[in-house]
Design an enzyme around this catalytic site. Structure first.
Site, short mmCIF file in Angstrom:
data_model
loop_
_atom_site.label_atom_id
_atom_site.label_comp_id
_atom_site.label_asym_id
_atom_site.label_seq_id
_atom_site.Cartn_x
_atom_site.Cartn_y
_atom_site.Cartn_z
N GLU A 62 -20.73 -5.57 8.16
CA GLU A 62 -21.75 -4.83 8.90
C GLU A 62 -22.87 -5.74 9.40
OE1 GLU A 62 -19.66 -1.97 6.22
OE2 GLU A 62 -20.58 -3.95 5.93
N ARG A 87 -26.19 -1.70 4.84
CA ARG A 87 -25.75 -3.06 4.54
C ARG A 87 -26.17 -4.05 5.62
NH1 ARG A 87 -20.98 -3.20 1.15
NH2 ARG A 87 -20.00 -4.66 2.58
N LYS A 135 0.85 -1.18 0.00
CA LYS A 135 0.00 0.00 0.00
C LYS A 135 0.89 1.25 0.00
CE LYS A 135 -4.67 0.66 1.70
NZ LYS A 135 -5.63 0.60 2.80
#
Length: 606
Positions: free
Chosen positions: A353, A381, A268
């Site tokens: 979630e 969600r 990253k």
């Protein structure tokens, strides 16, 4: 669009570097997702080299990492408008380019989309192949495995590029992330596997059994077994910054004409040393100085998130029954300090979630006080779980919904517009909202002792209203902030601040009511106010349909109060684009000066 299919490896590497430089210079000015898109650049360049974006569906999960894709598809010159109102979106959008196959902004949808695209391609008899680009963080969501389950059975030709940077947004959570990070498989495994399969064809049945057992045992030490047991071919892990290796792996996957996962390990922030590695800060950034990496954002009022974080930490320090959860957003929701101080009572469950919501139910049932802290847009969600696993059981879970209202540059997939509408219909669920720091703290104090489900919404950034003292919260009770003559401004949450600011611009004294609860409403107060005020104006940073204004109108209809006129300044029935929050509010016509002008002119139909 430039054709890179004839580029040499050296030219592709130079292109990747040029793209990274463009991304860095742009994001340092506009803000945006940085480390994830820098890390994905080599993979995306190789993806464009091997596959044909003009016919093959390029499907990016979340799509925050797709800046390189945008730059490769006719948006180089306009890229400096990234995330600006009317400019380039921070996520993929077919409205912006024919090369963006699907709108995205929430995670873990890409493989399902790829399966759907593969079905359509098969039905049409076309020679195309969907490519799903997904990060390891998104692999923590159940929808991914629902899609893989069908794909492994149906065997549609789909290539899945798994971008494994050992990080989603924050620190990676869970056994799957640790499993994917194992680096034991290499091209050796692919060669070994193909040789074993060719040997099987020439072996007698008795020997084949033993050889097959040997191959299965070898697979146990590789990450690929998870996918291969689901019926998905596995290639990797490969180095995600080795252009030659990436291209070879993608070409192999393309030639297989079956579902294949190419597992690539990347860094990253690749190419910008300050941001390289597992640093949550660099996932999404505001404008910053390229040389030092320091933010250019000026100090401002304390954010609602910071108020929530500080006061919940204070409450949890006094009460060991307070617990909490977030779904891959510990920093964004302010739960990081609580996870650090109380690692056994506060949890980050990764991008899950549904699991986050349901898992809090038994804690409430067992006598704890759970705070489920999720952005408004992401609680969508877990909607069924709110109904089925919390409200139906009438359990005392608090849903703390950050980023309610306009979120700005992240745009239409992230705007927190719908929570009032989608939660208000659920039985047993109470809806409340603060409008300044003191009211937020007192609402959290109320929440700790509240025994049934409670949803609290609060904005991104600071509250509009200044801080001043207000009374404690009582269930279903509003608070009249000021009296007026003929007009009543009713505010909910951050809408109270907008009502106060609008009232200051009026030529007459206007009453301002802090509604506090939209469910249940303070019917006694509203009946009383209907005797004096005949023009009611609703202020709430939420969708008009099913929103606060709807709740007020339902009340007036029920009580047969017909001489009160109601106008709501909530969001109209359309998705809200990306851009600076102030510019978006001006576009929507909800800035205080715009609202007051409409009221004065009697122009209330827009």
């Amino acid at each position: 669009m430039k054709d890179i299919s004839k580029y040499s490896i050296e030219q592709l590497q130079e292109l990747s570097q040029k793209i990274r430089e463009k991304i860095l210079h742009t994001v340092s000015k506009t803000g945006g997702h940085l480390s994830s898109t820098l890390g994905a650049t080599d993979l995306i360049v190789a993806m464009h080299y091997v596959f044909d974006v003009k016919k093959d569906p390029f499907i990016f999960d979340v799509s925050h990492q797709a800046y390189a894709h945008k730059l490769l598809t006719d948006r180089w010159d306009s890229f400096d408008t990234l995330r600006q109102f009317g400019g380039i979106c921070g996520y993929t959008s077919p409205d912006e380019s024919e090369y963006d196959y699907y709108k995205a902004g929430h995670s873990s949808t890409s493989i399902s989309l790829a399966v759907g695209a593969a079905k359509a391609i098969a039905l049409k008899g076309e020679d195309r192949i969907p490519i799903a680009f997904i990060g390891d963080g998104s692999m923590s969501a159940g929808m991914v495995y629902e899609a893989l389950n069908e794909l492994g059975d149906r065997k549609y030709p789909v290539v899945i590029i798994l971008n494994d940077n050992e990080m989603s947004i924050a620190k990676p959570i869970g056994a799957i992330s640790r499993y994917l990070s194992k680096g034991m498989a290499t091209q050796f495994y692919q060669k070994f596997k193909s040789k074993v399969e060719s040997v099987f064809e020439h072996m007698p049945d008795s020997a084949t059994y033993m050889a097959k057992r040997f191959e299965d045992s070898f697979k146990l030490i590789t990450p690929g077994i998870l996918f291969e047991e689901l019926g998905i071919e596995y290639i990797g892990p490969i180095r995600g910054h080795n252009m030659q290796g990436i291209i070879e792996a993608l070409e192999l996957a393309k030639s297989m004409k079956k579902p294949v996962i190419v597992h690539a390990q990347t860094t990253k922030g690749k190419g910008y040393e300050i941001a390289e590695g597992p640093q949550e800060h660099w996932h999404g950034v505001g404008a910053f100085d390229l040389e030092s990496g320091k933010s250019l954002k000026k100090s401002s009022k304390k954010s609602a998130t910071a108020i929530y974080s500080e006061h919940l930490l204070e409450l949890a320090s006094k009460d060991e029954k307070i617990v909490g959860v977030t779904a891959a957003m510990p920093s964004g929701t302010g739960l990081s300090p609580l996870l650090e101080k109380f690692p056994d009572r506060f949890w980050d469950v990764a991008i899950a979630e549904q699991h986050a919501v349901t898992s809090m139910g038994p804690l409430a049932k067992e006598g704890f006080k759970p705070f489920c802290t999720i952005y408004s847009t992401f609680l969508q969600r877990g909607y069924d779980q709110v109904i089925h696993d919390i409200a139906l059981m009438n359990l005392g879970v608090v849903f703390a919904m950050d980023r309610a209202g306009i979120v700005g540059e992240d745009g239409e997939t992230h705007q927190g517009a719908f929570d009032v509408s989608y939660l208000r219909a659920i039985p047993n669920l109470t809806l409340a909202a603060p409008f300044n720091e003191t009211s937020f703290k007192k609402l959290l104090d109320f929440a700790v002792d509240f025994e049934t489900p409670l949803a609290i919404r609060y904005p991104r950034g600071a509250f509009i209203a200044d801080d001043f003292n207000v009374p404690k919260f009582e269930l279903g009770k509003s608070h009249l902030l000021q009296e007026g003559k003929e007009k009543l401004f009713i505010g909910y949450g951050n809408g109270v601040g907008r009502a106060i600011e609008s009232a200051k611009l009026m030529d007459e004294e206007v009453a301002v009511l802090d509604l506090r609860f939209v469910k249940p409403l303070d019917e006694e107060m509203l009946k009383s106010l209907s005797q004096k005020y005949k023009e009611w104006y609703i202020f709430s940073d939420s969708a008009l349909m099913g929103g606060v204004g709807s709740a007020i109108l339902e009340f007036l209809s029920k009580e047969d109060i017909s001489d009160v006129k109601v106008k709501s300044f909530e969001y109209n029935d359309k998705f809200i684009p990306h851009g600076n929050t102030a510019k978006i509010e001006e576009y929507l016509g909800i800035m205080p000066k715009q609202i007051v002008q409409k009221i004065k002119n009697g122009d209330l139909d827009e």
